[in-house]
Design a protein around this motif. Structure first.
Motif, mmCIF file in Angstrom:
data_model
loop_
_atom_site.group_PDB
_atom_site.id
_atom_site.type_symbol
_atom_site.label_atom_id
_atom_site.label_comp_id
_atom_site.label_asym_id
_atom_site.label_seq_id
_atom_site.Cartn_x
_atom_site.Cartn_y
_atom_site.Cartn_z
ATOM 1 N N THR A 517 -15.048 48.006 46.130
ATOM 2 C CA THR A 517 -15.683 47.897 47.448
ATOM 3 C C THR A 517 -17.180 48.136 47.340
ATOM 4 O O THR A 517 -17.999 47.402 47.918
ATOM 5 N N GLU A 518 -17.578 49.187 46.578
ATOM 6 C CA GLU A 518 -19.010 49.485 46.402
ATOM 7 C C GLU A 518 -19.719 48.335 45.683
ATOM 8 O O GLU A 518 -20.863 48.012 45.997
ATOM 9 N N PHE A 519 -19.025 47.752 44.722
ATOM 10 C CA PHE A 519 -19.637 46.670 43.954
ATOM 11 C C PHE A 519 -19.914 45.455 44.846
ATOM 12 O O PHE A 519 -20.935 44.777 44.720
ATOM 13 N N LYS A 520 -18.961 45.214 45.864
ATOM 14 C CA LYS A 520 -19.150 44.089 46.782
ATOM 15 C C LYS A 520 -20.366 44.309 47.671
ATOM 16 O O LYS A 520 -21.064 43.373 48.041
ATOM 17 N N LYS A 521 -20.616 45.585 48.044
ATOM 18 C CA LYS A 521 -21.705 45.900 48.970
ATOM 19 C C LYS A 521 -23.053 46.050 48.243
ATOM 20 O O LYS A 521 -24.101 46.067 48.888
ATOM 21 N N ALA A 522 -22.983 46.235 46.943
ATOM 22 C CA ALA A 522 -24.237 46.443 46.197
ATOM 23 C C ALA A 522 -25.110 45.200 46.287
ATOM 24 O O ALA A 522 -24.602 44.073 46.282
ATOM 25 N N PRO A 523 -26.459 45.397 46.453
ATOM 26 C CA PRO A 523 -27.352 44.253 46.571
ATOM 27 C C PRO A 523 -27.375 43.443 45.281
ATOM 28 O O PRO A 523 -27.126 43.941 44.219
#
Length: 523
Positions: A517-523
């Protein structure tokens, strides 16, 4: 044309004979005249005529005294004696000096000419004999070196000759040489040898050693045998031999092995020759281009006695060498050979026995390359009967390295094919939860899993499980970046984690530092 001196104290006789004689008819020329024995002796000593016609009675020095003085001066020339009737018996006193021709005064041309003709015939006979002797001496001098060479060959090679025979033939050599100490040096050119090489080797030896040291040189087969005077210090002689070898090598690009005997009498030449042959036999261990003496043989024997045996050399581990070659272990195979030849050298077995062991191991090696067996055997045959241990070692090592290297490359190609299959299977079955090394190796490749795992790590640098996990994470990253709405449970299922999205998320975070999930949101 023979020169004649005419001697008489009567001027009319001298003029008469000089004028009436046709000297050329008898192959002569009048070289001069003398009026008494004193003048005649001076003329003899200065001009050396061939024939003297002399009166018997003369003042100062008569004819017989003239002949006596001439013999004292070692003038061996014929005299024709002229004497009156009353002096004839007196003239016979000249017989003690070898005079054969006596003429009564007065003598005409025919009488003197007949005597001259006889003397000239005697001189011609003497000249022919002297020329024959001179020719024989010349031929003898030409033949003598060859006779010496042949005699030396017979004495060193024919056991029928002994010391008693030497007493018969030693006159061919220098006076007193039989009392001197001599050595034999036997040169063996290495490689294909022609007479030109042997001839050159002898000439170089003559130039380097000089006539004072080199007594005789000859050829025996494809070797050069030198008879040298022992007067030269051993170190100096060894240095000269190295110089000969160096010059020969520089001109003909060919090495030579030299055996040098211990000093001895010339009558012991056969024993010294056998010693040089024994030294050359150790060329098998000492290598080509060596200077070998009896001391080198003794040193090698001492070394062999002192060297501890590391197992019986007869028990050749052919199977071990074959396994190393088959598996492509180049350096291990070379080290195995090196150890074998070190042991063989240390044992100093009979050369033929040692050669048979080495060749047996060589044949065991080349049988691993059946396609090139003929080529390998030709290399072995090219070494010839005079091969050295070092040459055999070099040939065996280069051959073993070549065969092992080809096997290594073949094995590498074979291994690469297996690993490529594994990589293709991983790509095709990333989503299969049952994808394991054991399953792929046993069920699909029909190979030992442990062997396949080691092979995989050797070529990729990673364990199978680590590589599989890395590929799954890389594929997960590609899918996340390509679609914003991909679900974690979908990724887990599609990448072989089944119904365990939590474990997938844990592995993903460990690999990237982010949860999915964090990887998807990372710029």
């Amino acid at each position: 044309m023979y020169n004649v001196l005419l001697v008489d104290d009567e001027r009319m006789i001298i003029e008469g004979i000089s004028r009436v004689m046709k000297w050329e008819t008898y192959g002569c020329a009048l070289a001069g005249t003398a009026r008494n024995g004193v003048e005649a002796l001076e003329f003899l000593l200065e001009h050396r005529p061939d024939i003297v016609i002399t009166d018997i009675r003369m003042p100062g020095l008569d004819g017989i005294e003239l002949i006596a003085k001439a013999r004292e001066q070692e003038l061996d020339l014929p005299f024709i004696v002229l004497s009156g009737f009353g002096e004839f018996e007196y003239a016979r006193g000249a017989m003690q000096y070898g005079v054969k021709h006596y003429l009564l005064k007065p003598s005409g041309e025919e009488t003197i000419g007949r005597a001259l003709a006889e003397v000239v015939a005697e001189l011609e006979l003497r000249r022919n004999k002297e020329q024959f002797v001179a020719r024989m001496e010349t031929e003898y001098k030409k033949m003598l070196p060859h006779a010496k060479e042949q005699l030396l060959k017979e004495f060193v090679m024919n056991k029928a000759y002994g010391r008693n025979d030497w007493d018969r033939y030693r006159g061919l050599f220098e006076d007193g040489i039989e009392r001197e100490r001599v050595r034999l040096a036997l040169f063996q050119p290495e490689g294909p040898c022609e007479f030109e090489h042997l001839f050159a080797l002898r000439n170089i030896a003559e130039d380097v050693l000089g006539r004072g040291t080199l007594l005789l040189g000859t050829t025996i087969g494809e070797r050069v045998l030198l008879l040298v005077r022992e007067g030269t210090a051993t170190d100096m002689l060894a240095s000269d031999i190295e110089t000969i070898k160096s010059i020969f090598g520089r001109f003909y690009r060919m090495d030579a092995t030299i055996a040098l005997s211990e000093p001895g009498a010339l009558a012991d030449a056969r024993a010294m020759y056998r010693e040089t042959l024994e030294c050359l036999d150790h060329r098998f261990y000492l290598g080509e281009g060596s200077l070998i003496t009896k001391r080198d043989i003794a040193a090698g024997a001492d070394e062999a006695r002192e060297t501890p045996r590391r197992g019986d050399i007869v028990e050749l581990d052919e199977e071990r060498l074959a396994l190393l070659i088959k598996s492509g272990r180049v350096e291990d195979a070379a080290a195995f050979l090196g150890d074998f030849f070190d042991r063989l050298t240390a044992l100093r077995l009979d050369a033929e026995l040692a050669k048979s062991y080495a060749i047996t191991l060589f044949l065991a090696a080349v049988r691993q390359d059946a396609a090139r067996l003929g080529e390998h055997l030709e290399r072995l045959a090219a070494l010839g009967a005079g091969m050295t241990l070092q040459a055999l070692k070099d040939t065996a090592e280069s051959t073993v390295r070549a065969i092992a290297q080809r096997n290594y490359e073949a094995n590498t190609r074979k291994h690469s094919s297996i690993v490529r299959k594994l990589l293709d299977i991983i790509d095709a079955r990333l989503g299969d939860p049952a994808l394991t090394l054991s399953g792929v190796a046993g069920e699909l490749l029909f190979m030992n899993p442990d062997y396949v795992g080691k092979l995989f790590k050797k070529e990729t640098g990673e364990k199978f499980s680590n590589y599989l996990m890395k590929k799954r994470m890389e594929r997960a990253i590609e899918w996340i970046q390509a679609s914003d709405d991909v679900k974690v449970f979908e990724l887990a299922e599609r990448l072989g984690f089944g119904d365990n999205p939590q474990y997938f998320a844990k592995v993903f975070k460990k690999y990237t530092g982010f949860t999915p999930t964090e990887f998807k949101k990372a710029p």
